[in-house]
Structure formats: C-alpha cells, structure tokens
Scaffold this active site. Sequence first.
Site, PDB file in Angstrom:
ATOM      1  N   HIS A 271       0.842  -1.194   0.000  1.00 24.09           N
ATOM      2  CA  HIS A 271       0.000   0.000   0.000  1.00 24.09           C
ATOM      3  C   HIS A 271       0.871   1.235   0.000  1.00 24.09           C
ATOM      4  O   HIS A 271       1.927   1.242   0.627  1.00 24.09           O
ATOM      5  CB  HIS A 271      -0.938   0.018   1.223  1.00 24.09           C
ATOM      6  CG  HIS A 271      -2.129   0.873   1.003  1.00 24.09           C
ATOM      7  ND1 HIS A 271      -2.109   2.227   1.237  1.00 24.09           N
ATOM      8  CD2 HIS A 271      -3.363   0.571   0.524  1.00 24.09           C
ATOM      9  CE1 HIS A 271      -3.287   2.720   0.924  1.00 24.09           C
ATOM     10  NE2 HIS A 271      -4.069   1.745   0.486  1.00 24.09           N
ATOM     11  N   ASP A 322      -7.908  -5.585  -0.226  1.00 29.16           N
ATOM     12  CA  ASP A 322      -8.371  -6.440  -1.316  1.00 29.16           C
ATOM     13  C   ASP A 322      -8.047  -7.912  -1.114  1.00 29.16           C
ATOM     14  O   ASP A 322      -8.629  -8.768  -1.774  1.00 29.16           O
ATOM     15  CB  ASP A 322      -7.763  -5.967  -2.646  1.00 29.16           C
ATOM     16  CG  ASP A 322      -8.372  -4.653  -3.082  1.00 29.16           C
ATOM     17  OD1 ASP A 322      -9.588  -4.484  -2.894  1.00 29.16           O
ATOM     18  OD2 ASP A 322      -7.642  -3.784  -3.581  1.00 29.16           O
TER      19      ASP A 322
HETATM   20  N1  CMC Z   1       3.942  -7.630  -4.533  1.00 26.92           N
HETATM   21  C1  CMC Z   1       5.286  -7.667  -4.608  1.00 26.92           C
HETATM   22  N2  CMC Z   1       6.082  -6.614  -4.347  1.00 26.92           N
HETATM   23  C2  CMC Z   1       5.480  -5.480  -3.978  1.00 26.92           C
HETATM   24  C3  CMC Z   1       4.085  -5.373  -3.867  1.00 26.92           C
HETATM   25  C4  CMC Z   1       3.321  -6.503  -4.163  1.00 26.92           C
HETATM   26  N3  CMC Z   1       1.981  -6.464  -4.080  1.00 26.92           N
HETATM   27  N4  CMC Z   1       3.761  -4.126  -3.491  1.00 26.92           N
HETATM   28  C5  CMC Z   1       4.903  -3.449  -3.377  1.00 26.92           C
HETATM   29  N5  CMC Z   1       5.948  -4.273  -3.663  1.00 26.92           N
HETATM   30  C6  CMC Z   1       7.350  -3.919  -3.658  1.00 26.92           C
HETATM   31  C7  CMC Z   1       7.770  -3.336  -4.998  1.00 26.92           C
HETATM   32  O1  CMC Z   1       8.193  -4.331  -5.888  1.00 26.92           O
HETATM   33  C8  CMC Z   1       8.881  -2.406  -4.567  1.00 26.92           C
HETATM   34  O2  CMC Z   1      10.011  -3.184  -4.280  1.00 26.92           O
HETATM   35  P1  CMC Z   1      11.485  -2.697  -4.699  1.00 26.92           P
HETATM   36  O3  CMC Z   1      11.667  -1.418  -3.931  1.00 26.92           O
HETATM   37  O4  CMC Z   1      12.327  -3.822  -4.286  1.00 26.92           O
HETATM   38  O5  CMC Z   1      11.411  -2.472  -6.168  1.00 26.92           O
HETATM   39  C9  CMC Z   1       8.386  -1.858  -3.236  1.00 26.92           C
HETATM   40  O6  CMC Z   1       7.541  -2.874  -2.710  1.00 26.92           O
HETATM   41  C10 CMC Z   1       7.600  -0.558  -3.381  1.00 26.92           C
HETATM   42  O7  CMC Z   1       6.523  -0.805  -4.281  1.00 26.92           O
HETATM   43  P2  CMC Z   1       5.855   0.280  -5.218  1.00 26.92           P
HETATM   44  O8  CMC Z   1       5.065  -0.427  -6.291  1.00 26.92           O
HETATM   45  O9  CMC Z   1       6.845   1.296  -5.659  1.00 26.92           O
HETATM   46  O10 CMC Z   1       4.879   0.953  -4.202  1.00 26.92           O
HETATM   47  P3  CMC Z   1       3.691   1.911  -4.550  1.00 26.92           P
HETATM   48  O11 CMC Z   1       3.440   2.726  -3.362  1.00 26.92           O
HETATM   49  O12 CMC Z   1       3.904   2.605  -5.835  1.00 26.92           O
HETATM   50  O13 CMC Z   1       2.508   0.862  -4.836  1.00 26.92           O
HETATM   51  C11 CMC Z   1       0.675  -0.485  -4.734  1.00 26.92           C
HETATM   52  C12 CMC Z   1       1.447   0.601  -4.034  1.00 26.92           C
HETATM   53  C13 CMC Z   1      -0.624  -0.729  -4.005  1.00 26.92           C
HETATM   54  C14 CMC Z   1       0.345  -0.049  -6.175  1.00 26.92           C
HETATM   55  C15 CMC Z   1       1.533  -1.778  -4.759  1.00 26.92           C
HETATM   56  O14 CMC Z   1       1.784  -2.208  -3.459  1.00 26.92           O
HETATM   57  C16 CMC Z   1       0.885  -2.872  -5.581  1.00 26.92           C
HETATM   58  O15 CMC Z   1       1.027  -2.893  -6.814  1.00 26.92           O
HETATM   59  N6  CMC Z   1       0.129  -3.810  -4.931  1.00 26.92           N
HETATM   60  C17 CMC Z   1      -0.583  -4.838  -5.628  1.00 26.92           C
HETATM   61  C18 CMC Z   1      -1.902  -4.302  -6.139  1.00 26.92           C
HETATM   62  C19 CMC Z   1      -2.892  -4.083  -5.021  1.00 26.92           C
HETATM   63  O16 CMC Z   1      -3.075  -4.934  -4.162  1.00 26.92           O
HETATM   64  N7  CMC Z   1      -3.584  -2.943  -5.060  1.00 26.92           N
HETATM   65  C20 CMC Z   1      -4.612  -2.599  -4.081  1.00 26.92           C
HETATM   66  C21 CMC Z   1      -4.211  -1.470  -3.215  1.00 26.92           C
HETATM   67  S1  CMC Z   1      -5.206  -1.276  -1.737  1.00 26.92           S
HETATM   68  C22 CMC Z   1      -6.823  -1.076  -2.248  1.00 26.92           C
HETATM   69  C23 CMC Z   1      -7.050   0.143  -3.049  1.00 26.92           C
HETATM   70  O17 CMC Z   1      -6.848   1.265  -2.586  1.00 26.92           O
HETATM   71  O18 CMC Z   1      -7.490   0.018  -4.171  1.00 26.92           O
END
Ligand code: CMC
Length: 385
Positions: A271, A322
């Site tokens: 998140h 989720d």
């Molecule tokens: N699986 C694997 N690695 C992850 C995940 C994940 N779900 N989420 C974050 N990471 C890792 C990512 O690979 C990165 O690692 P590194 O620094 O080694 O490259 C680090 O954590 C930071 O991730 P980010 O994608 O830059 O973080 P963000 O703040 O941009 O993304 C997010 C937040 C929700 C988009 C992301 O965690 C994600 O894609 N999650 C999966 C999709 C998901 O479950 N979305 C629902 C969000 S909550 C409900 C809503 O509001 O809709």
Amino acid sequence: MSTSTQDIDLTKYPHLDKGLEGIVAFSSRKSYIDGTKGELYYAGYDIDSLARNSTFEEVCFLLWHERLPNKAELEDLNEKLRAERDVPQGVIDYIQTTRNDSEPMAVLRTATSMLADEDPESRDTSAEATLRKSIRLTAKMPTIIAAFDRKRNGKKILSPLKKKSIAYDFLYMLNGEEPGENAERTMDVLLITHAEHGMNASTFTCRSICATLSDLHSAVTGAIGSLKGPLHGGANTAVMNMLKELDKDTDIVAFIKGKLERKEKIMGFGHRVYKTYDPRAKFLRTMSEDLAREVNMEYLYEWSEAIVKVMKDEKNIDPNVDFFSATVYYSMGIEPDLYTTIFAMARISGWTAHYLEQLDNNRLIRPRLLYLGETKLDYTPIDQR
Ligand code: CMC
C-alpha cells in the site's frame, strides 16, 4: 533517447514526485489514515468501531455530513435510498444488450454515465442538488450491478424490494432470494470497510473532474474507470484469480517466490500509505476465516494465510483490503469479476462526499509536467522524412 527523472536537476523542480507520493494537494474532513500505526477514521470515527456498530447507510450520512445522524435523520436517508433504487428503463435496455462476457466494471461505468441522461438535476452542481444526486447514485448502483450479473447468467432481472438495507436488496437482486441476517450483515460490513479511503486514485480522479466544475455523474464515471485498474480496486478480482490457480498440491511458498523472482506483483499486498497492517484487512481477515469455515472452504483461508506468511518473510509486505475481501466475496458465492463493482458500490459514498467537499472549496487541479523532449526542431515536409 529516453531521459529518466533521475537525470533531471531536481533543484529546478522541487515538487517533482513521480506518483505524487509526497504531495498534499487537498485538505479534507472525510477520512484520516495513520499509515504508520495502521489506523483509519471516517470523519473522526475509527473503522473498527464503524464496522462493528454502524450500517452502510449511516456511514453514507457520516461521510456526506461529517457527523453521525440522529434516528429521524437516518430514517429519512434510509427512506430516500430505498425510494431511489429503480433504474431507468433505458439503462435496463442497455444492460439487456451487453455481451455476456462484458466486464462488469465497464458495464457499470457506462450505465452510471447513462443515469445522467435521465437525472433532472444532472447539470446542477449546487451542493443541494449534488447531495440529492449522491443519494440517487448510491441507491441505483447495486441495481445496475445485480441486473448485469443476472442478465449474463440468463436469469430474469429483478426489481429492488425497497424494504430493507442496500446490502439486503443487493443480495436479493443478485441471488433471487432474500438473504439471511448473516449474509446481509457481511455485505454491510464489506460496504462500510470500502466506503472511504483518503486521497486514493479514484477519489483523486473524482476531485480532479469536480475541480473543473464538471458534474457529479462525470466525476463518478471517471472514478469508476480509475478504480477498475488492478493496482487499485481491480486487485480484489486479481487476488481471487490467483487463488484459483492453486490446488491442494501447490507448494505455496515456491509459487509466491517464483512470482517475486519474476518481479510480478502479488495482488492484495502493499500500500502507498500503510507501512503496517491495513486495519480493514485485519477486520476482513477474521471475517474470511469465519465465513470460509461456515461454507466448508477452510482451504481458501489456509492458502491465504500461507501467502501472507511468505510475503511477510520474503518482502516484509502486509496484505491490504483487497486480499481478504476476495475470499469473503468468494465464500458468499459471488463471481470474482463482480468484486470491484461491489467496491465501487461502497466507494460511491466516499467519491460523492469528496465531490461535495471539493465544490465547497474549489480550485482547478492543474499540476505541471516535466518535459523530457526536445524543442526548436525544424519541421520536415512529409515527403522528405
Ligand atoms: N507484490 C510484490 N512486491 C510489492 C508489492 C506486491 N503487491 N507491493 C509493493 N511491492 C514492492 C515493490 O516491488 C517495490 O520493491 P522494490 O523497492 O524492491 O522495487 C516496493 O515494494 C515498493 O513498491 P511500489 O510499487 O513502488 O509501491 P507503490 O506505493 O507505488 O505501490 C501499490 C502501491 C498498491 C500499487 C503496490 O503495493 C501494488 O502494486 N500492490 C498490488 C496491487 C494491489 O493490491 N492494489 C490494491 C491497493 S489497496 C486497495 C485500493 O486502494 O485500491
């Protein structure tokens, strides 16, 4: 040639932040997230106490008015929400013409936009008309979702009974039978926990559209498009699709590690704001366990827990709302591709509350762009390129 933001002199662009992570662009009284402590408040009330004690209708009132209603106010809102549940025949006719393999979120987006056509106040952006339209949209969305699901399954589209809660009528219109108390309460809690969540992507979309002084139906239609993406609300459907890939012989640790090695995201984890357990996930985790046991699908809950453990061990990342909501919906017999529409049916309360708040203190949303291309190129006539 591509230039990345790392190559840019950031002293010239002090506010450059990809993904707007560190930017506060709005103030709000609708909700507060403490991402470090894992706390969430709707207009001052802790999500846990709302999920335990409140109803979705009461939460709608809270988000729209920033206070809890008294008995008469809640009954008045309930009555209005019941009275507005029918959707215009034109929308039903559209649903009848959709393909059975259409995406439910796409159908919801189109049908919501169509509602503007029949709303006598669609162009009126006053706060009073916006509140009335918010009630109408909140009341009608469940009818649209259930109608499409029945149509694609070759079943008769049902009209709302209009005698009980939104959760009750939705389950009735979806399944063709009146739900028991437990099912109604489970759906109600799902709606409460998904109602509002700060400056998430779809709420940002909604407020940006509102800030141009465009109408509520446009803002909500845009927000539905934003919620649909798998990095936002679409993650719940993706979680279930992932769980359906597993069987009792799957080595879950190897399965998840393999995905991580291939740099795949595990849906339902991570998140932008929470640096600890999402409080909504905490609540839904218990519900998921109870419900899976009730319908003899304990294996689903066990797989989920195994995934939570690998993610914690490998990446120190916790589940978000989720992850466990997916198994709760599944245990209720709801088709996976409907999950995001149910998220929308709840978040309509937050979107419309933010629209009202944006209207009240509006300024056009217009950030700047860091241009990475060239300038002053000589124009070459097409036959010389
Ligand atoms: N699986 C694997 N690695 C992850 C995940 C994940 N779900 N989420 C974050 N990471 C890792 C990512 O690979 C990165 O690692 P590194 O620094 O080694 O490259 C680090 O954590 C930071 O991730 P980010 O994608 O830059 O973080 P963000 O703040 O941009 O993304 C997010 C937040 C929700 C988009 C992301 O965690 C994600 O894609 N999650 C999966 C999709 C998901 O479950 N979305 C629902 C969000 S909550 C409900 C809503 O509001 O809709």
